[in-house]
Write an enzyme that holds these catalytic residues in place. Structure first.
Site, short mmCIF file in Angstrom:
data_model
loop_
_atom_site.label_atom_id
_atom_site.label_comp_id
_atom_site.label_asym_id
_atom_site.label_seq_id
_atom_site.Cartn_x
_atom_site.Cartn_y
_atom_site.Cartn_z
N HIS A 43 -25.77 -25.76 3.97
CA HIS A 43 -24.74 -25.99 2.95
C HIS A 43 -25.36 -26.04 1.56
CE1 HIS A 43 -20.92 -28.04 1.54
NE2 HIS A 43 -21.76 -28.44 0.60
N GLU A 44 -26.36 -26.90 1.39
CA GLU A 44 -26.94 -27.07 0.06
C GLU A 44 -27.73 -25.84 -0.37
OE1 GLU A 44 -25.88 -29.37 -1.70
OE2 GLU A 44 -25.01 -30.65 -0.17
N HIS A 94 -25.34 -23.57 -2.10
CA HIS A 94 -25.18 -23.93 -3.51
C HIS A 94 -26.35 -23.39 -4.33
CE1 HIS A 94 -21.73 -26.54 -3.34
NE2 HIS A 94 -22.28 -27.40 -2.52
N HIS A 98 -26.28 -19.69 -4.86
CA HIS A 98 -25.22 -19.36 -5.82
C HIS A 98 -25.74 -19.55 -7.24
CE1 HIS A 98 -20.61 -19.84 -6.78
NE2 HIS A 98 -21.16 -18.84 -7.43
#
Length: 608
Positions: free
Chosen positions: A388-389, A392, A395
């Site tokens: 998940h991180e 980020h 991105h």
């Protein structure tokens, strides 16, 4: 025997993040902080001069230099503080950085009202000037804010109050992470276990129901002792947002949050309505959980318990990295290589330690590589959190390398898309590799929890925020009792008749830090919905042997990741292939939830 968290000094440096891409050390940070003042002076010198395109361009350049330098200084202090919330030096650094940020905001607060005070025709001419081409979208957004921009003196007053308006969040964070303590508890074998914010969800995910219940009671006993302080802090944050919205001529604080990101408020309402239409699916999941766990009553402390009867699989951090790298292969070798390099370059602060901020996040600046704060404990959920991180972080990395500084920072509305795409790619990859029914159930459990925690639960949080802010806008007080009553009602509505609502449940609102960033949490649910559609499209092409830019869905998605904040968020998502002008993405995502639930119910039936 007590299971204790380690002190940070006892954590291997290889498992701590490397902040040197920001500053070599605290001394270098001090020099960086000192360097902010001349940059503030450079930008402030333009006050009263912003009357033509050339001067406005020079001001924007000066402001951008200031913003980037301040971002580095602030991020470093924020990251250092997260390492150990008890560290007085780190707390002092953060406080000084925050104060400097407020000083900066105050010094440049003249610019927007000064530019927007220009005659309409002149403003239109300036916005289209060639010299401002690099700042075209920034000018578009600025002009949109004209109805909500105050006079220069008024904007200056608001800016000087920035630190005061941020105080409720800081009070709650310090109380939660540094001062709040919990009684140790005993598991079913009589062993003593420490309870802390950083390990609470791990304890609640145990197969040991005695431990889960005892940790639950201890945790909220700690919160109950300070519940009025938490209520006062949250009420202060809500009232601050309501007051600013009124001053800026918005109909509500929710409208201010939505339009401030160029997202129609209807998107918020569409989400809530779509989730309400699909409540029966969540009730089915709660009933399935009760059935599989074999309990007479399902309590709140049973909601994170694993559904697989097999011993919970544990993963080393090296295994977690390998699983993440394998999961993101559909996005192409360039993406995979950058993730691999991120692990090697110590983007990640891996393990929990005493005083460390709970949860996880990704932080980056235009000048630095991204940083990931994790509290890795070896569970499947911990592996998913790394995926998940890293979403980020990628991105941010792709946006920063594709866009100019003024267009690089993506909006909060799209911020959770990349993270949840990675989570879904991981879940689908693990499902394909599962060899036994128990292993498959464990992964389905994780998948279902993603929908529960990110779509249903975050939408429940969104309704809580909506009700709290609307109460404040009606002039009602936000006492601990009032907030707890709202929260209790919503838990009952969202989880249905099979869940016993323990008294402690009503206090959970106090531990949700995102409430101090008004109307942020709904974006988790919309982003997860978008991520379901995107990941399914990417995987459909990948299973035909196409990856990276050869995969049409992945190519659209990678382009989306590189857009940063260069256009309106709904337009960015449209390029990726998701249309949020209707509730359809949320309905489609919850149909996928239904399909995963079908698989889990079928597997549970076969195991009996």
């Amino acid at each position: 025997m007590t299971e204790e968290l380690r002190e940070r000094k006892d954590i291997d440096k290889a498992d701590q993040w490397d902040l040197s891409s920001l500053f070599a050390d605290d001394a270098a940070w001090e020099n960086g902080l000192a360097g902010i003042d001349p940059l503030i002076a450079d930008a402030a010198a333009y006050q009263g001069k912003l009357r033509d395109a050339e001067t406005i361009r020079r001001y924007f350049d000066a402001e951008e230099r200031l913003d980037m330098a301040m971002s580095d200084v602030f991020a470093y202090s924020f990251l250092r503080r997260s390492e150990d919330m008890r560290d007085g030096r780190a707390q002092d650094m953060y406080a000084r950085a925050y104060a400097k940020y407020v000083e900066m905001s105050t010094a440049v607060s003249f610019a927007a009202p000064e530019i927007l005070a220009l005659p309409e025709e002149k403003l239109k001419e300036i916005a289209e000037a060639d010299v401002l081409a690099d700042y075209h979208y920034a000018m578009v957004k600025l002009v949109r804010q004209k109805p909500h921009t105050l006079t220069a003196p008024e904007e200056r007053v608001l800016s000087t109050l920035g630190e005061v308006l941020g105080a409720p969040k800081n009070i709650a964070e310090n109380l939660q992470n540094a001062d709040l303590t919990f009684d140790p508890v005993k598991d079913q074998d009589g062993r003593e276990r420490e309870v802390a914010g950083s390990n609470y969800i791990l304890l609640e995910s145990s197969k040991d129901r005695v431990l889960r219940e005892q940790a639950f009671r201890s945790f909220y006993r700690g919160y109950r002792k300070h519940i009025n302080t938490f209520a006062a802090a949250y009420a202060g944050a809500v009232k601050g947002a309501v007051a600013e919205a009124s001053l800026r001529h918005y109909a509500s604080s929710r409208e201010m949050a939505s339009l401030g990101e160029d997202v129609p408020p209807a998107v918020y309402d569409n989400l809530i309505e779509a989730v309400h239409r699909n409540m029966p699916l969540m009730y089915r999941y709660v009933a399935l959980r009760k059935k599989i766990l074999g309990v007479d009553e399902l309590h709140y402390y049973d909601l994170y318990a694993p559904l697989s009867a097999a011993p919970e699989k544990r993963y080393s951090y090296d295994e977690a990295k390998s699983l993440v790298l394998e999961a993101v292969r559909p996005l192409g070798e360039d993406y995979v290589s950058r993730v691999r390099q991120g692990f090697a370059d110590r983007w990640v602060d891996v393990y929990p330690n005493r005083g460390k901020e709970g949860g996880a996040y990704s932080e980056s600046t235009y000048h630095s590589n991204p940083f990931i704060m994790a509290n890795f404990t070896g569970t499947l959920d911990s592996v998913s959190t790394i995926a998940h991180e890293m979403g980020h972080s990628m991105h941010s990395w792709l946006s920063n390398h594709a866009q100019k500084p003024q267009d690089a920072e993506y909006t909060l509305f799209v911020a959770e898309v990349a993270s949840t795409v990675n989570e879904n790619l991981l879940a689908e990859n693990l499902l394909e590799k599962a060899k036994t029914p128990e292993e498959k159930m464990s992964i389905l459990n994780q998948y279902l929890e993603g929908f529960k925690g990110t779509v249903y639960r975050q939408t429940m949080f969104a309704e809580f925020e909506k009700e709290a802010h609307e109460a404040a806008e009606r002039g009602e007080s936000l006492s601990a009792g009032k907030l707890s009553d709202i929260y209790r009602k919503l838990v009952a509505e969202y989880f249905g008749p099979e869940l016993v609502i323990d008294d402690e449940v009503a206090l959970e609102w106090a531990r949700i830090p995102h409430f101090y960033r008004p109307f942020y949490v709904y974006k988790y649910a919309t982003s997860y919905s978008a991520a379901v559609a995107l990941s399914e499209g990417i995987l459909a092409e990948y299973r035909k042997g196409r990856a990276g830019l050869e995969n049409a869905a992945a190519a659209r998605y990678l382009r989306f990741l590189s857009l940063g904040g260069s256009m309106d968020p709904l337009d960015e998502l449209s390029i990726a292939g998701v249309d949020f002008s209707t509730p359809e993405p949320v309905d489609r995502a919850l149909k996928k939830f239904g399909r995963v639930l079908d698989m889990a119910e079928k597997l549970a039936g076969e195991r009996q």
